[in-house]
Design an enzyme around this catalytic site. Structure first.
Site, mmCIF file in Angstrom:
data_model
loop_
_atom_site.group_PDB
_atom_site.id
_atom_site.type_symbol
_atom_site.label_atom_id
_atom_site.label_comp_id
_atom_site.label_asym_id
_atom_site.label_seq_id
_atom_site.Cartn_x
_atom_site.Cartn_y
_atom_site.Cartn_z
ATOM 1 C CG ASP A 1 -2.300 0.393 0.990
ATOM 2 O OD1 ASP A 1 -2.484 1.490 0.431
ATOM 3 O OD2 ASP A 1 -3.218 -0.364 1.345
ATOM 4 C CG ASP B 1 -4.874 5.439 0.905
ATOM 5 O OD1 ASP B 1 -5.690 4.524 1.051
ATOM 6 O OD2 ASP B 1 -4.913 6.507 1.556
ATOM 7 C CG HIS C 1 -9.045 -1.763 4.098
ATOM 8 N ND1 HIS C 1 -8.830 -1.749 2.734
ATOM 9 C CD2 HIS C 1 -8.683 -0.534 4.544
ATOM 10 C CE1 HIS C 1 -8.367 -0.568 2.385
ATOM 11 N NE2 HIS C 1 -8.262 0.190 3.441
HETATM 12 C C1 GLC Z 1 -8.339 4.962 1.767
HETATM 13 C C2 GLC Z 1 -8.151 3.725 2.614
HETATM 14 C C3 GLC Z 1 -8.840 3.924 3.919
HETATM 15 C C4 GLC Z 1 -8.227 5.122 4.607
HETATM 16 C C5 GLC Z 1 -8.239 6.355 3.715
HETATM 17 C C6 GLC Z 1 -7.314 7.398 4.238
HETATM 18 O O1 GLC Z 1 -9.647 5.161 1.407
HETATM 19 O O2 GLC Z 1 -8.592 2.590 1.921
HETATM 20 O O3 GLC Z 1 -8.780 2.801 4.733
HETATM 21 O O4 GLC Z 1 -8.902 5.401 5.791
HETATM 22 O O5 GLC Z 1 -7.808 6.074 2.412
HETATM 23 O O6 GLC Z 1 -5.982 7.001 4.085
#
Ligand code: GLC
Ligand code: CA
Length: 558
Positions: A98, A199, A328
């Site tokens: 990630d 992300d 998730h």
């Molecule tokens: C993305 C992730 C999530 C996180 C957000 C901020 O949407 O998948 O889990 O809270 O970014 O990083």
């Protein structure tokens, strides 16, 4: 269409905190993952995407990184990571990291320096603005509740955070910041990792001027998305990242691109646009709910069908799809799209898997999806851990218009913690996830739904996924074939063709809990059944009676 290994791969997403605990502290870790590599190998996946394992104060479970080149102490050490990578590679499994570079943690040394003074060499790594009329610079509301701006005492200026105040947004218009990111990415690539899941990458570019966003009648905050999603330079930055880093390695890249349209995706993930390999689109899950994103309703098949059909045909030959139902951040897929009542859980989980894995694109399996794990019957607010769930409760109940009873069903259905309860390995205490106290409650149905039971049952969802993956590796039509939707308006049946060089598949899925009649199209009588989630043996009559949640795939060779 060009062939590529990442188009032919199946990805398995691990949320490390909840996957497997090796040392009894109740938190999943890298050694836990190492101990389960053979399980993943048996399933047949090719790639593991690890949700963040970097050093982090865990305001958002690792999506707030304080050191991009260190491992979170709770998860292990860099030596553990290196061992995971080499053992995975030894088994023919790839590891995708990630990459969270829209924002860092406020505890990252860049931010610690940045906030000290307007003259800090790191000042420009973040987005600072003066306040307006004694308040924040504009009306934007954060996705985790409250304003997107926090005033910082040292200089009296405000910094931007589209998520929590613990997640300050990085300023991509700074060339020095971009250099740092590319250097860090290169370091990971040189280590031998196999790719990045990026992300909220569609949000990295912000305009210079940050105007108020549209606000619904009476809403306290305005919407930042018209300015920050697909911002002015996002494609330029990704092409730069591609030429400086990505293009030097044989890796796979997938962008998390909330709010993306088919047209935008053709840029992000085009065959010849030199940005990313593929993107996650969210149209099938980002459905406005009663209270912002909070909803209690499942997603209907006709809606799902319309969204996916648009993406299947819209990207065909032009860009590459990623296929997912769970991750998730989402309710469990069988609870959100299928039917998790005991009588239908297994069959509907297999139906969803068939429907998704028979499409064009790279499929993603979220941990536990291969067991048919369900949403969790949480019993009190104190059982929730997720920042978004707790903020939601604060916004709507503690500081908002709703009673606990009114909001509770929304929290229960939609909370991200549904996907974050521990992986259910066995019927042993704590589902075999930990010998200690788990950091979040275990779904009580682990005594029945668990990996050990699945491995002992030849009809399990696990082996069904194994078969789907094997089929994908055997028949290129599953990977590359063109998609055509049939029965466009049927309220219960989703039926489509896949076709490659004269070879044709017919995928028939009954999304209802009732029997449905269906008449085969020409040319499929007596054809081979590639896979079926019930015991259908043959299609020797043109009219079929489909059982509740039956899925069947027929193949007609060229
Ligand atoms: C993305 C992730 C999530 C996180 C957000 C901020 O949407 O998948 O889990 O809270 O970014 O990083
Ligand atoms: Ca542990």
């Amino acid at each position: 269409m060009n062939r590529a290994w990442w188009k032919e791969a199946v990805v398995y997403q691990i949320y490390p905190r909840s996957f497997m605990d090796s040392n009894g502290d109740g938190i999943g870790d890298l050694n836990g993952i190492i101990s389960k590599l053979d399980y993943l190998k048996l399933l047949g996946v090719d790639v593991i995407w690890l949700s963040p394992v970097y050093q982090s104060p865990n305001a958002d479970n690792g999506y707030d990184i304080s050191d991009y080149q260190a491992i979170m102490a709770e998860f292990g050490t860099m030596e553990d990571f290196d061992r995971l990578l080499s053992q995975a590679h030894g088994k023919g499994l790839k590891i995708v990291m990630d990459l969270v570079v829209n924002h860092s943690s406020d505890e990252h040394k860049w931010f610690v320096e940045s906030r000290k003074s307007v003259n800090s060499p790191y000042r420009n790594y973040y987005i600072w603005r003066d306040g307006k009329n004694g308040g924040p610079p504009n009306n934007w509301g954060s996705w985790f509740g409250g304003s997107t701006w926090t005033r910082d005492g040292a200089t009296g200026m405000y910094y931007l955070h589209l998520f929590s105040p613990k997640q300050p947004d990085l300023n991509w218009s700074s060339p020095a910041l971009r250099d740092e990111i590319y250097r860090m990415m290169t370091w990971w690539c040189d280590k031998g990792i196999d790719g990045f899941r990026m992300d909220v990458i569609s949000m990295i570019s912000k305009p210079d001027i940050l105007p108020d966003g549209p606000a619904e009648n009476g809403a306290q905050y305005g919407d930042f998305t018209p300015y920050c999603i697909h911002g002015p330079h996002v494609h330029e930055y990704l092409r730069e990242m591609n030429s400086r880093v990505l293009s030097h390695y044989d890796i796979m890249t997938v962008g998390e691109t909330s709010g993306v349209t088919v047209e935008q995706a053709r840029l992000y993930a085009g065959e010849d646009t030199h940005e990313l390999n593929m993107v996650f689109q969210f149209e099938h899950v980002d459905v406005p709910g009663k209270y912002a994103g909070w909803r209690t309703n499942k997603i209907s098949m006709p809606f799902l069908r319309a969204v996916f059909s648009k993406w299947q045909t819209g990207l065909n030959g032009k860009a590459w799809n990623s296929l997912f139902l769970g991750n998730h951040d989402q309710p469990r897929s069988v609870s959100q799209f299928g039917d998790d009542r005991p009588a239908f859980r297994v069959v509907s989980a297999k139906l969803l898997a068939t429907w998704l894995h028979m499409m064009q694109g790279t499929p993603y399996i979220y941990q536990g999806e291969e067991l048919g794990m369900t949403n969790c019957p949480f019993e009190s607010v104190s059982e929730f851990r997720d920042i978004d769930s707790l903020n939601g409760y604060r916004t709507w109940v503690e500081n908002g218009p709703l009673t606990h009873e009114q909001f509770w069903p929304f929290l229960l259905f939609k909370s991200r913690d549904n996907a974050r309860t521990p992986m259910q390995w066995s019927a042993c205490p704590n589902a075999g996830f930990t010998s200690g106290t788990p950091w979040i409650r275990v779904n009580p149905n682990y005594t029945e739904i668990n990996a050990e039971a699945a491995l002992a049952d030849p009809d399990s969802i696990f082996y069904y996924y194994q078969k789907l993956i094997r089929l994908r590796k055997t028949y290129p039509v599953i990977v590359y074939g063109a998609y055509t939707l049939l029965e466009k308006n049927d309220p219960n049946l989703c039926v489509y063709f896949r076709e490659l060089a004269g070879e044709k598949l017919l995928v028939i899925c009954n999304f209802s809990d009732k029997k449905q009649a269906y008449t085969l199209p020409e040319g499929f009588l007596g054809t081979q059944i590639l896979i079926t989630n019930l015991n259908r043996r043959a299609v020797d009559e043109p009219s079929l009676t489909l059982q509740p949640y039956e899925a069947v795939v027929l193949r007609r060779p060229a």
